[in-house]
Design a protein around this motif. Sequence first.
Motif, PDB file in Angstrom:
ATOM      1  N   ILE A   1     -60.931 103.802  36.990  1.00 10.90           N
ATOM      2  CA  ILE A   1     -61.848 103.739  35.785  1.00 10.90           C
ATOM      3  C   ILE A   1     -61.280 102.903  34.820  1.00 10.90           C
ATOM      4  CG2 ILE A   1     -63.187 105.137  33.803  1.00 10.90           C
ATOM      5  CD1 ILE A   1     -63.107 107.378  35.654  1.00 10.90           C
ATOM      6  N   PRO A   2     -62.195 101.775  34.283  1.00 12.73           N
ATOM      7  CA  PRO A   2     -61.570 100.836  33.185  1.00 12.73           C
ATOM      8  C   PRO A   2     -61.323 101.780  31.836  1.00 12.73           C
ATOM      9  CG  PRO A   2     -63.863 100.183  33.746  1.00 12.73           C
ATOM     10  CD  PRO A   2     -63.497 101.721  34.523  1.00 12.73           C
ATOM     11  N   ASP A   3     -59.848 101.461  31.365  1.00 12.98           N
ATOM     12  CA  ASP A   3     -59.276 102.237  30.280  1.00 12.98           C
ATOM     13  C   ASP A   3     -58.411 101.136  29.307  1.00 12.98           C
ATOM     14  OD1 ASP A   3     -58.067 103.692  28.601  1.00 12.98           O
ATOM     15  OD2 ASP A   3     -56.866 105.024  30.235  1.00 12.98           O
ATOM     16  N   GLN A   4     -58.888 101.098  28.222  1.00 13.30           N
ATOM     17  CA  GLN A   4     -58.160 100.172  27.192  1.00 13.30           C
ATOM     18  C   GLN A   4     -56.860 100.436  27.090  1.00 13.30           C
ATOM     19  OE1 GLN A   4     -60.820  99.337  24.172  1.00 13.30           O
ATOM     20  NE2 GLN A   4     -60.053 101.242  23.069  1.00 13.30           N
ATOM     21  N   GLU A   5     -56.663 101.920  27.032  1.00 17.66           N
ATOM     22  CA  GLU A   5     -55.158 102.459  26.971  1.00 17.66           C
ATOM     23  C   GLU A   5     -54.302 102.232  27.939  1.00 17.66           C
ATOM     24  OE1 GLU A   5     -54.354 103.155  23.771  1.00 17.66           O
ATOM     25  OE2 GLU A   5     -56.594 102.415  22.945  1.00 17.66           O
ATOM     26  N   ARG A   6     -54.467 102.294  29.208  1.00 20.03           N
ATOM     27  CA  ARG A   6     -53.834 102.203  30.339  1.00 20.03           C
ATOM     28  C   ARG A   6     -52.697 101.103  30.078  1.00 20.03           C
ATOM     29  NH1 ARG A   6     -55.672 104.390  34.884  1.00 20.03           N
ATOM     30  NH2 ARG A   6     -57.972 103.943  34.293  1.00 20.03           N
ATOM     31  N   PRO A   7     -51.438 101.553  30.219  1.00 25.25           N
ATOM     32  CA  PRO A   7     -50.245 100.698  30.416  1.00 25.25           C
ATOM     33  C   PRO A   7     -50.389  99.660  31.566  1.00 25.25           C
ATOM     34  CG  PRO A   7     -49.520 102.863  31.088  1.00 25.25           C
ATOM     35  CD  PRO A   7     -51.016 102.996  30.644  1.00 25.25           C
ATOM     36  N   PRO A   8     -49.822  98.658  31.487  1.00 23.56           N
ATOM     37  CA  PRO A   8     -49.644  97.608  32.597  1.00 23.56           C
ATOM     38  C   PRO A   8     -48.944  98.404  33.763  1.00 23.56           C
ATOM     39  CG  PRO A   8     -48.659  96.633  30.712  1.00 23.56           C
ATOM     40  CD  PRO A   8     -49.039  98.061  30.416  1.00 23.56           C
ATOM     41  N   GLY A   9     -49.432  98.340  35.020  1.00 23.28           N
ATOM     42  CA  GLY A   9     -48.971  99.283  36.132  1.00 23.28           C
ATOM     43  C   GLY A   9     -49.453 100.540  36.104  1.00 23.28           C
ATOM     44  N   GLY A  10     -50.302 100.881  35.368  1.00 28.64           N
ATOM     45  CA  GLY A  10     -51.103 102.214  35.289  1.00 28.64           C
ATOM     46  C   GLY A  10     -49.984 103.621  34.922  1.00 28.64           C
ATOM     47  N   TYR A  11     -50.790 104.446  34.608  1.00 30.05           N
ATOM     48  CA  TYR A  11     -50.131 105.668  34.043  1.00 30.05           C
ATOM     49  C   TYR A  11     -49.288 106.232  35.184  1.00 30.05           C
ATOM     50  CZ  TYR A  11     -53.486 105.735  30.437  1.00 30.05           C
ATOM     51  OH  TYR A  11     -54.547 105.379  29.300  1.00 30.05           O
ATOM     52  N   LYS A  12     -48.023 106.771  34.916  1.00 26.02           N
ATOM     53  CA  LYS A  12     -47.010 107.461  35.977  1.00 26.02           C
ATOM     54  C   LYS A  12     -46.670 108.727  35.249  1.00 26.02           C
ATOM     55  CE  LYS A  12     -45.048 102.901  37.379  1.00 26.02           C
ATOM     56  NZ  LYS A  12     -46.220 102.080  37.086  1.00 26.02           N
ATOM     57  N   ILE A  13     -47.776 109.584  35.177  1.00 27.40           N
ATOM     58  CA  ILE A  13     -47.382 111.130  34.738  1.00 27.40           C
ATOM     59  C   ILE A  13     -46.786 111.668  35.847  1.00 27.40           C
ATOM     60  CG2 ILE A  13     -48.618 113.058  34.063  1.00 27.40           C
ATOM     61  CD1 ILE A  13     -51.135 111.210  33.165  1.00 27.40           C
ATOM     62  N   THR A  14     -45.779 112.398  35.338  1.00 24.45           N
ATOM     63  CA  THR A  14     -44.909 113.372  36.416  1.00 24.45           C
ATOM     64  C   THR A  14     -44.847 114.608  35.722  1.00 24.45           C
ATOM     65  OG1 THR A  14     -42.633 112.628  35.290  1.00 24.45           O
ATOM     66  CG2 THR A  14     -43.730 111.086  36.962  1.00 24.45           C
ATOM     67  N   THR A  15     -44.394 115.694  36.525  1.00 25.83           N
ATOM     68  CA  THR A  15     -44.163 116.937  36.031  1.00 25.83           C
ATOM     69  C   THR A  15     -42.382 116.972  35.569  1.00 25.83           C
ATOM     70  OG1 THR A  15     -43.346 117.583  38.350  1.00 25.83           O
ATOM     71  CG2 THR A  15     -45.794 117.932  37.331  1.00 25.83           C
ATOM     72  N   THR A  16     -41.555 116.027  35.408  1.00 29.88           N
ATOM     73  CA  THR A  16     -40.273 116.017  35.397  1.00 29.88           C
ATOM     74  C   THR A  16     -40.096 114.920  34.272  1.00 29.88           C
ATOM     75  OG1 THR A  16     -39.635 114.209  36.793  1.00 29.88           O
ATOM     76  CG2 THR A  16     -39.759 116.408  37.706  1.00 29.88           C
ATOM     77  N   HIS A  17     -38.978 115.065  33.604  1.00 27.18           N
ATOM     78  CA  HIS A  17     -38.423 114.052  32.451  1.00 27.18           C
ATOM     79  C   HIS A  17     -37.140 113.280  32.746  1.00 27.18           C
ATOM     80  CE1 HIS A  17     -35.263 116.279  30.590  1.00 27.18           C
ATOM     81  NE2 HIS A  17     -36.096 117.458  30.731  1.00 27.18           N
ATOM     82  N   SER A  18     -36.847 112.195  32.060  1.00 31.24           N
ATOM     83  CA  SER A  18     -35.695 111.634  32.112  1.00 31.24           C
ATOM     84  C   SER A  18     -34.955 111.593  30.834  1.00 31.24           C
ATOM     85  CB  SER A  18     -35.816 110.216  32.675  1.00 31.24           C
ATOM     86  OG  SER A  18     -36.726 109.304  32.083  1.00 31.24           O
ATOM     87  N   MET A  19     -35.128 112.346  30.075  1.00 32.11           N
ATOM     88  CA  MET A  19     -34.308 112.522  28.602  1.00 32.11           C
ATOM     89  C   MET A  19     -33.075 113.129  28.685  1.00 32.11           C
ATOM     90  SD  MET A  19     -37.801 113.610  26.519  1.00 32.11           S
ATOM     91  CE  MET A  19     -37.668 115.303  26.865  1.00 32.11           C
ATOM     92  N   THR A  20     -32.069 112.777  29.616  1.00 33.35           N
ATOM     93  CA  THR A  20     -30.854 113.499  29.868  1.00 33.35           C
ATOM     94  C   THR A  20     -30.228 113.085  28.670  1.00 33.35           C
ATOM     95  OG1 THR A  20     -31.110 112.839  31.986  1.00 33.35           O
ATOM     96  CG2 THR A  20     -28.965 113.589  31.396  1.00 33.35           C
ATOM     97  N   GLY A  21     -30.173 111.795  28.073  1.00 37.24           N
ATOM     98  CA  GLY A  21     -29.533 111.458  26.893  1.00 37.24           C
ATOM     99  C   GLY A  21     -29.877 112.208  25.673  1.00 37.24           C
ATOM    100  N   GLU A  22     -31.176 112.367  25.371  1.00 37.67           N
ATOM    101  CA  GLU A  22     -31.626 113.326  24.110  1.00 37.67           C
ATOM    102  C   GLU A  22     -31.254 114.570  24.332  1.00 37.67           C
ATOM    103  OE1 GLU A  22     -33.491 111.263  26.256  1.00 37.67           O
ATOM    104  OE2 GLU A  22     -34.630 109.797  24.932  1.00 37.67           O
ATOM    105  N   VAL A  23     -31.353 115.214  25.595  1.00 37.22           N
ATOM    106  CA  VAL A  23     -31.104 116.734  25.782  1.00 37.22           C
ATOM    107  C   VAL A  23     -29.492 116.904  25.510  1.00 37.22           C
ATOM    108  CG1 VAL A  23     -30.767 118.411  27.452  1.00 37.22           C
ATOM    109  CG2 VAL A  23     -32.974 117.095  27.440  1.00 37.22           C
ATOM    110  N   GLU A  24     -28.812 115.815  25.875  1.00 38.40           N
ATOM    111  CA  GLU A  24     -27.229 116.010  25.787  1.00 38.40           C
ATOM    112  C   GLU A  24     -26.736 116.247  24.232  1.00 38.40           C
ATOM    113  OE1 GLU A  24     -23.499 116.652  27.257  1.00 38.40           O
ATOM    114  OE2 GLU A  24     -25.091 116.312  28.441  1.00 38.40           O
ATOM    115  N   ASN A  25     -27.482 115.476  23.366  1.00 37.00           N
ATOM    116  CA  ASN A  25     -27.166 115.390  21.930  1.00 37.00           C
ATOM    117  C   ASN A  25     -27.102 116.845  21.521  1.00 37.00           C
ATOM    118  OD1 ASN A  25     -26.703 112.643  21.722  1.00 37.00           O
ATOM    119  ND2 ASN A  25     -29.001 112.154  21.321  1.00 37.00           N
ATOM    120  N   TYR A  26     -27.943 117.773  21.966  1.00 41.69           N
ATOM    121  CA  TYR A  26     -28.383 119.135  21.387  1.00 41.69           C
ATOM    122  C   TYR A  26     -27.362 119.877  21.990  1.00 41.69           C
ATOM    123  CZ  TYR A  26     -32.780 117.445  19.525  1.00 41.69           C
ATOM    124  OH  TYR A  26     -33.610 117.168  18.941  1.00 41.69           O
TER     125      TYR A  26
END
Length: 66
Positions: A12-37
């Motif tokens: 469906i046309p979506d002006q907010e869609r990033p180039p390459g489409g959405y890549k929604i997942t159920t995981t994250h890659s915030m390893t560095g951010e988590v390590e700070n805590y």
Amino acid sequence: MALMTKINESTIPDQERPPGGYKITTTHSMTGEVENYRTHWWECPRCKHVIKRAMNRPPQAADCIG
């Protein structure tokens, strides 16, 4: 999961869609951010493995790798 797949595969046309489409997942890659805590470091008395925690809680038996 079904909604995530539907959004990722949508054509469906979506002006907010990033180039390459959405890549929604159920995981994250915030390893560095988590390590700070992880400011509380403990050494396991049995295996001497360093355990890093976000809260000040000593190691448990399940944390021992030795």
